[in-house]
Design an enzyme around this catalytic site. Sequence first.
Site, PDB file in Angstrom:
ATOM      1  N   GLU A 137       2.910  -5.230   0.441  1.00  0.00           N
ATOM      2  CA  GLU A 137       2.979  -3.875  -0.135  1.00  0.00           C
ATOM      3  C   GLU A 137       3.946  -3.037   0.671  1.00  0.00           C
ATOM      4  O   GLU A 137       3.912  -3.047   1.902  1.00  0.00           O
ATOM      5  CB  GLU A 137       1.628  -3.144  -0.089  1.00  0.00           C
ATOM      6  N   GLU A 179      -6.358  -5.304   3.153  1.00  0.00           N
ATOM      7  CA  GLU A 179      -6.473  -4.272   4.196  1.00  0.00           C
ATOM      8  C   GLU A 179      -7.911  -4.001   4.635  1.00  0.00           C
ATOM      9  O   GLU A 179      -8.452  -2.910   4.392  1.00  0.00           O
ATOM     10  CB  GLU A 179      -5.847  -2.965   3.701  1.00  0.00           C
TER      11      GLU A 179
HETATM   12  C1  FCB Z   1      -2.623   0.574   0.313  1.00  0.00           C
HETATM   13  C2  FCB Z   1      -3.595  -0.047  -0.680  1.00  0.00           C
HETATM   14  C3  FCB Z   1      -3.135   0.062  -2.107  1.00  0.00           C
HETATM   15  C4  FCB Z   1      -2.485   1.386  -2.399  1.00  0.00           C
HETATM   16  C5  FCB Z   1      -1.433   1.700  -1.381  1.00  0.00           C
HETATM   17  C6  FCB Z   1      -0.715   3.020  -1.620  1.00  0.00           C
HETATM   18  O1  FCB Z   1      -3.296   0.946   1.467  1.00  0.00           O
HETATM   19  O2  FCB Z   1      -3.782  -1.404  -0.396  1.00  0.00           O
HETATM   20  O3  FCB Z   1      -4.228  -0.204  -2.942  1.00  0.00           O
HETATM   21  O4  FCB Z   1      -3.436   2.363  -2.514  1.00  0.00           O
HETATM   22  O5  FCB Z   1      -2.002   1.737  -0.105  1.00  0.00           O
END
Ligand code: FCB
Length: 451
Positions: free
Chosen positions: A360, A172
């Site tokens: 994620e 990210e």
């Molecule tokens: C994302 C991050 C990860 C975690 C999640 C909740 O933005 O990549 O490390 O903090 O959010």
Amino acid sequence: MTKKNDLKSEYFGKDFVWGVSSSASQTEGAWNEDGRGASVWDHFATKRKKILYNHTPEIACDFYHRYPEDISIIKSLGIPNFRFSLSWSRILPDGTGEINKKGIDYYNRIFDECQKRNIIPWITLYHWDLPQTLQLKGGWKNRDIIYWFEEYVSVCSKAFKDSVRNWMILNEPSVYTGAGYFFGIHAPGEKGSKKFLSAVHHSVLCQAIGANTIRREIKGAHVGTTFSCSYITPSSNKLKDIAAANRVDAILNRLFIEPSLGLGYPLKDIPLLHKIEQYFHQGDEKLMKVEFDFIGLQCYTREVVAYNYFAPYIKAKLIPANRRKVYHTVMDWEVYPEAIYQMIKKFSSYHGVKKIIITENGAAFNDKLEKNKVADVERIHFFSNYIAQVYRAKKEGYKVHGYFIWSLTDNFEWAEGYYPRFGLVYIDFKTQKRIIKDSGYWVKNFLMDVN
Ligand code: FCB
């Protein structure tokens, strides 16, 4: 809260990749053990009032010592893939130069443990923990980072080429550049558009250089990178709000992928972005471009955007979920399952994107430990509804090929400290005891068909 559904993992087919994600800073702890150097997050956590309750990542989940237990939990839940990150300052304590053999040995022990349990590792090279020594030289603002990063990636690929096939270059970039170099709410705590734009441009270059380095060193490597993304909708049908939503979409969703596909930065949508050109050297357009085997999308929510005259640069503001009075998590992120479908659809429409993996997705709720159990019904509904939207996208032919849950265990959630709990596994941070939540058992049951 929407109801859960009767979706089965087998509907996704045999080749669909199911996994769980974590990262070094959020879990490892052992911040100064066995030769590790400090990272920007270790340093940032020493500043007052930067992190909720002044929490620090010093111990975190003690994954450094407890990885065999955590990997055995992944196995017991029947999760076949594990995404985690390498700590740059554990491998190169000063960011460049001398290699810390104990750091390399540590990751080799983890890879051995994964292999023993038949779990496939997916490695993120950079999940926000820049070595502090490099930050003192300007960090992501300094163009030299393209050489520092290339050295780091080359060390990692040489050391782990026999153990790792799946690589992600950055985690990210819009978040660590935005929160870390524009708003100053994440490490290294810097603010302003100059800092932000230089950090963005150097990250885009590193995104490509990192991928090329891995490809050069490892034959048959499966190389990607990860982007955070949110489904952006305007707060009304007014043209001003629609235009504001487009600008936010350009910053949050398009800024990093488009230059890597050879489309350049979204300058037309945000005229002020032109200032990024002052950081260009000859040949950069070409250098930014790279062919990824896959892109990782990390999608949690949607954002509702309104025009705002006073907001600098983008003249837009996000309306928080609690103000909109919609169902949200403890992060104040709206629970909006369709967001993930919309993002898969949006990124699938780029011709250069070959394959999407959700790297994620997850939620933090108010988990209660009672009688050694965590009945986290809300999280079960969350997964069941978001996964249903992934399935919808897959059925409609979009390019989604995998889904990773954030996260295996509760962990250090950056500026929010240990307060938000995202895990399938609860951690009692006083004793480091692990307790599998009901959502963990739900995942086990859900994945039964693919195992
Ligand atoms: C994302 C991050 C990860 C975690 C999640 C909740 O933005 O990549 O490390 O903090 O959010």
